[in-house]
Design a protein around this motif. Structure first.
Motif, mmCIF file in Angstrom:
data_model
loop_
_atom_site.group_PDB
_atom_site.id
_atom_site.type_symbol
_atom_site.label_atom_id
_atom_site.label_comp_id
_atom_site.label_asym_id
_atom_site.label_seq_id
_atom_site.Cartn_x
_atom_site.Cartn_y
_atom_site.Cartn_z
ATOM 1 N N GLN A 397 0.822 -1.197 0.000
ATOM 2 C CA GLN A 397 0.000 0.000 0.000
ATOM 3 C C GLN A 397 0.859 1.251 0.000
ATOM 4 O OE1 GLN A 397 -2.623 -0.368 3.327
ATOM 5 N NE2 GLN A 397 -3.668 -2.167 2.518
ATOM 6 N N SER A 398 1.919 1.233 0.813
ATOM 7 C CA SER A 398 2.726 2.448 0.967
ATOM 8 C C SER A 398 3.944 2.476 0.045
ATOM 9 C CB SER A 398 3.211 2.559 2.412
ATOM 10 O OG SER A 398 4.014 1.427 2.728
ATOM 11 N N ASN A 399 4.241 1.335 -0.611
ATOM 12 C CA ASN A 399 5.420 1.228 -1.487
ATOM 13 C C ASN A 399 6.709 1.564 -0.749
ATOM 14 O OD1 ASN A 399 3.983 0.475 -3.822
ATOM 15 N ND2 ASN A 399 3.396 2.618 -4.160
ATOM 16 N N LEU A 400 6.782 1.212 0.533
ATOM 17 C CA LEU A 400 7.976 1.458 1.346
ATOM 18 C C LEU A 400 8.603 0.137 1.754
ATOM 19 C CD1 LEU A 400 6.795 4.337 3.724
ATOM 20 C CD2 LEU A 400 8.166 4.521 1.651
ATOM 21 N N LYS A 401 9.909 0.120 1.786
ATOM 22 C CA LYS A 401 10.645 -1.075 2.191
ATOM 23 C C LYS A 401 10.817 -1.073 3.716
ATOM 24 C CE LYS A 401 15.144 -3.341 1.765
ATOM 25 N NZ LYS A 401 16.504 -3.217 1.211
ATOM 26 N N PRO A 402 10.428 -2.177 4.419
ATOM 27 C CA PRO A 402 10.595 -2.220 5.869
ATOM 28 C C PRO A 402 12.072 -2.332 6.250
ATOM 29 C CG PRO A 402 9.801 -4.335 5.072
ATOM 30 C CD PRO A 402 9.792 -3.400 3.894
ATOM 31 N N LEU A 403 12.464 -1.597 7.291
ATOM 32 C CA LEU A 403 13.842 -1.680 7.794
ATOM 33 C C LEU A 403 14.052 -2.910 8.662
ATOM 34 C CD1 LEU A 403 14.325 2.084 8.697
ATOM 35 C CD2 LEU A 403 15.453 0.847 6.836
ATOM 36 N N ALA A 469 15.464 5.459 16.546
ATOM 37 C CA ALA A 469 15.458 4.095 16.007
ATOM 38 C C ALA A 469 15.820 4.104 14.522
ATOM 39 C CB ALA A 469 14.105 3.447 16.234
ATOM 40 N N LYS A 470 15.237 5.044 13.763
ATOM 41 C CA LYS A 470 15.527 5.115 12.329
ATOM 42 C C LYS A 470 16.965 5.556 12.065
ATOM 43 C CE LYS A 470 12.369 6.523 9.437
ATOM 44 N NZ LYS A 470 11.343 7.311 8.730
ATOM 45 N N ASP A 527 2.754 -4.530 12.095
ATOM 46 C CA ASP A 527 3.438 -3.365 11.553
ATOM 47 C C ASP A 527 4.465 -2.884 12.574
ATOM 48 O OD1 ASP A 527 4.260 -1.077 10.367
ATOM 49 O OD2 ASP A 527 2.325 -0.032 10.477
ATOM 50 N N LEU A 528 5.751 -2.866 12.189
ATOM 51 C CA LEU A 528 6.820 -2.455 13.097
ATOM 52 C C LEU A 528 7.212 -0.983 12.916
ATOM 53 C CD1 LEU A 528 9.082 -5.633 12.947
ATOM 54 C CD2 LEU A 528 7.319 -5.034 14.616
ATOM 55 N N HIS A 529 6.511 -0.262 12.062
ATOM 56 C CA HIS A 529 6.589 1.203 11.956
ATOM 57 C C HIS A 529 7.943 1.762 11.516
ATOM 58 C CE1 HIS A 529 3.316 0.334 14.874
ATOM 59 N NE2 HIS A 529 2.682 1.225 14.122
ATOM 60 N N LEU A 530 8.843 0.931 11.045
ATOM 61 C CA LEU A 530 10.158 1.411 10.617
ATOM 62 C C LEU A 530 10.343 1.088 9.132
ATOM 63 C CD1 LEU A 530 12.178 0.267 13.740
ATOM 64 C CD2 LEU A 530 11.933 2.631 12.994
#
Length: 564
Positions: A397-403, A469-470, A527-530
């Motif tokens: 949905q967000s097209n983001l890669k999880p860290l 964290a990021k 969802d780990l939010h990173l």
């Protein structure tokens, strides 16, 4: 007739008048009744607890015309004479001013003479620990083998200063501080006899301020009577004694708990302007915090406004105040130290940590309750099945890669290496003051995190906030972190990071599965939010570049202007 102080007017004249020393009184009464009393006694204990008064009652009971008896009659000529101080057989010696060997030698010469009025000569030596070593030596033989009709009663507040040779020849009675309720009971009797108007709170304040000494309580009552002509209140007691009222301490602790530093300092300025002693103030606040702790287990609550004050926070306050008490002994800037301590109680990192831990405990309880509700199927079932969102579909949905992924965390936990974790944790405290200047900033970032697990050459760090964290995922930061951890030996190849709320959920899920007998728990997707936001930015830049190229080709470069 001149005024006589209350502590002299109401000094105990019989054993029944003595408060708070029931065991000592009963033992002495039985010894006197059955004529099994010793030739030498040592009465030790804090000031104002009845040592000299009991010594005089013993002397009176020994010589009373009705002896042997448990109580002096108080009516015969000897009892009345002892009350007035007219009987020569009762000899009181103040060792503080008569502590030399000559005075004791004089006593030793006169002790052999028979009593002139009663049956026994009684020597009451007050503050006996003040005698010199030579005086103790002179007293020793007489004390060991006194004449038949002689009794020695030694009184002291510091029994440890009395030589063992003297102690071994005496029956020792240790007087204790009198309980507050016993002091209150005696004060009520005296107040009724004196027809005084005084509130129950004021009586408690006097008894509490006396710190176990009946004489101190009566002296304070005398002083408060002189201060006010109306009904005696709690405020009057604290004004005279220099202490802090419960109302004031309650308001001060409330503003500290609510983190209002200016109001707290205004309170301090007010009491200092009233001439209160700072050492006494600190002591009163410590005692009040003790009462707040006790309020959690007793029925009668003294500080109802502070019932929300958590025990851990109270202990943090007490640590700061105990340190302050030690510092006040060696400084002349007492006011500054007190103000700094109040600010510490509001903003100190220890207090902040306690508050944070309390929030985490509360969150863990909520999570536990939630798990229990799910287990007991207390949530209503919907008609349609709702699919649990996963990291994969969230990413789509967000097209983001999880860290970080849940599988990665599961792998670390299921292959935990406790020895390696303990080895890394043993040097964690040194990160706060890392000696390599080029790595100091990264070491501080690392120190702020919590090392939760190590497995498969990878460690798991947990941080309170998302930004830090990021930051730990940045390649340059990772490179420096691994350099710090592996500085002496190669311990890990990589690490990953979680934020605290997500870790609490994962830890609870993992622990529940492990306790149920699952050796390798499988964590639920979440969802780990990173996420790696650079992927999204790159795609946006690429798309924008294609549009710009088309515009230049269609309109011409001179007409195209790109604005951010």
């Amino acid at each position: 007739m001149s005024y006589v102080a209350l502590y002299r007017t109401y000094r105990p004249k019989t054993f029944s008048d003595v408060y708070g020393q029931s065991i000592i009184v009963k033992t002495l009464q039985n010894a006197l009744l059955y004529e099994k009393f010793a030739h030498a006694y040592l009465f030790s204990g804090p000031r104002g607890t009845g040592k000299t008064s009991v010594a005089k009652i013993v002397a009176k009971t020994l010589n009373c015309r009705t002896a042997p008896t448990k109580e002096p009659c108080g009516k015969c000529d000897i009892c009345l004479g002892i009350d007035k101080g007219d009987v020569p057989d009762i000899i009181e010696i103040d060792a503080a001013s008569n502590n030399g060997v000559d005075e004791i030698r004089d006593l030793r010469d006169k002790v052999k003479y028979a009593p002139s009025v009663g049956k026994y000569k009684v020597y009451i030596i007050d503050e006996v620990h003040m005698l010199t070593q030579a005086a103790f030596n002179a007293l020793l033989k007489t004390l060991e083998e006194p004449p038949k009709n002689v009794v020695f009663i030694l009184a002291t507040t510091e029994a440890h200063k009395v030589p063992a040779t003297i102690l071994s020849r005496c029956q020792r009675f240790d007087f204790k501080n009198i309980e507050i309720k016993d002091i209150e009971e005696n004060l009520k009797v005296i107040v009724n006899k004196e027809n005084l108007k005084i509130s129950d709170e004021a009586l408690y304040a006097i008894a509490n301020t006396a710190e176990g000494g009946m004489r101190d309580a009566l002296s304070l009552l005398d002083q408060v009577i002189s201060f006010t002509n109306d009904e005696i209140t709690e405020e009057d007691v604290y004004k005279v004694s220099g202490g802090l009222s419960r109302r004031f301490i309650n308001e001060l602790l409330v503003v500290i708990y609510k983190k209002q530093p200016q109001k707290a300092l205004d309170f301090i300025n007010q009491v200092i302007a009233d001439g209160k002693d700072i050492n006494r103030m600190v002591s009163d606040i410590i005692l009040a915090l003790r009462d707040v702790l006790l309020d959690k287990i007793r029925k009668k609550v003294i500080y109802p406004d502070l019932k929300e004050l958590q025990s851990n926070l109270i202990y943090a306050y007490l640590d700061i105040l105990n340190d302050l008490q030690q510092e006040l002994k060696y400084t002349t800037s007492k006011r500054a130290y007190l103000e700094l301590a109040i600010i510490k109680m509001i903003n100190h990192e220890t207090v902040a940590l306690v508050e944070f831990e309390e929030k985490l405990i509360s969150l863990e309880k909520e999570l536990s309750n939630l798990q229990e509700q799910i287990k007991n199927k207390e949530f209503p079932q919907a008609n349609t099945k709702v699919q649990q969102p996963t990291i994969e579909n969230t990413t789509q949905q967000s097209n983001l890669k999880p860290l970080v992924t849940i599988t990665e965390i599961e792998d670390i936990l299921n292959n935990g290496d406790k020895d390696k974790k303990d080895l890394i944790a043993s040097g964690w405290s040194r990160l706060s003051d890392y000696d390599n200047p080029s790595l100091k900033t990264t070491a501080q970032l690392l120190f702020e995190g919590s090392l939760e697990a190590v497995g498969n050459d990878q460690m798991l760090l947990v941080y309170d906030d998302l930004i830090t964290a990021k930051t730990m995922f940045k390649p340059e930061v990772k490179k420096q972190v691994l350099k710090i951890i592996n500085s002496k030996q190669k311990l890990i190849k990589d690490y990953t990071v979680l934020i605290k709320p997500d870790w609490l959920v994962i830890r609870l899920d993992y622990a529940n599965q492990y306790r149920s007998g699952i050796e390798k728990p499988v964590l639920k997707p979440m969802d780990l939010h990173l996420y790696d936001t650079t992927v999204k930015e790159t795609k946006q830049n690429k798309k924008r570049s294609e549009i710009v190229d088309f515009a230049i080709e269609y309109f011409g470069e001179e007409l195209v202007k790109v604005e951010e």
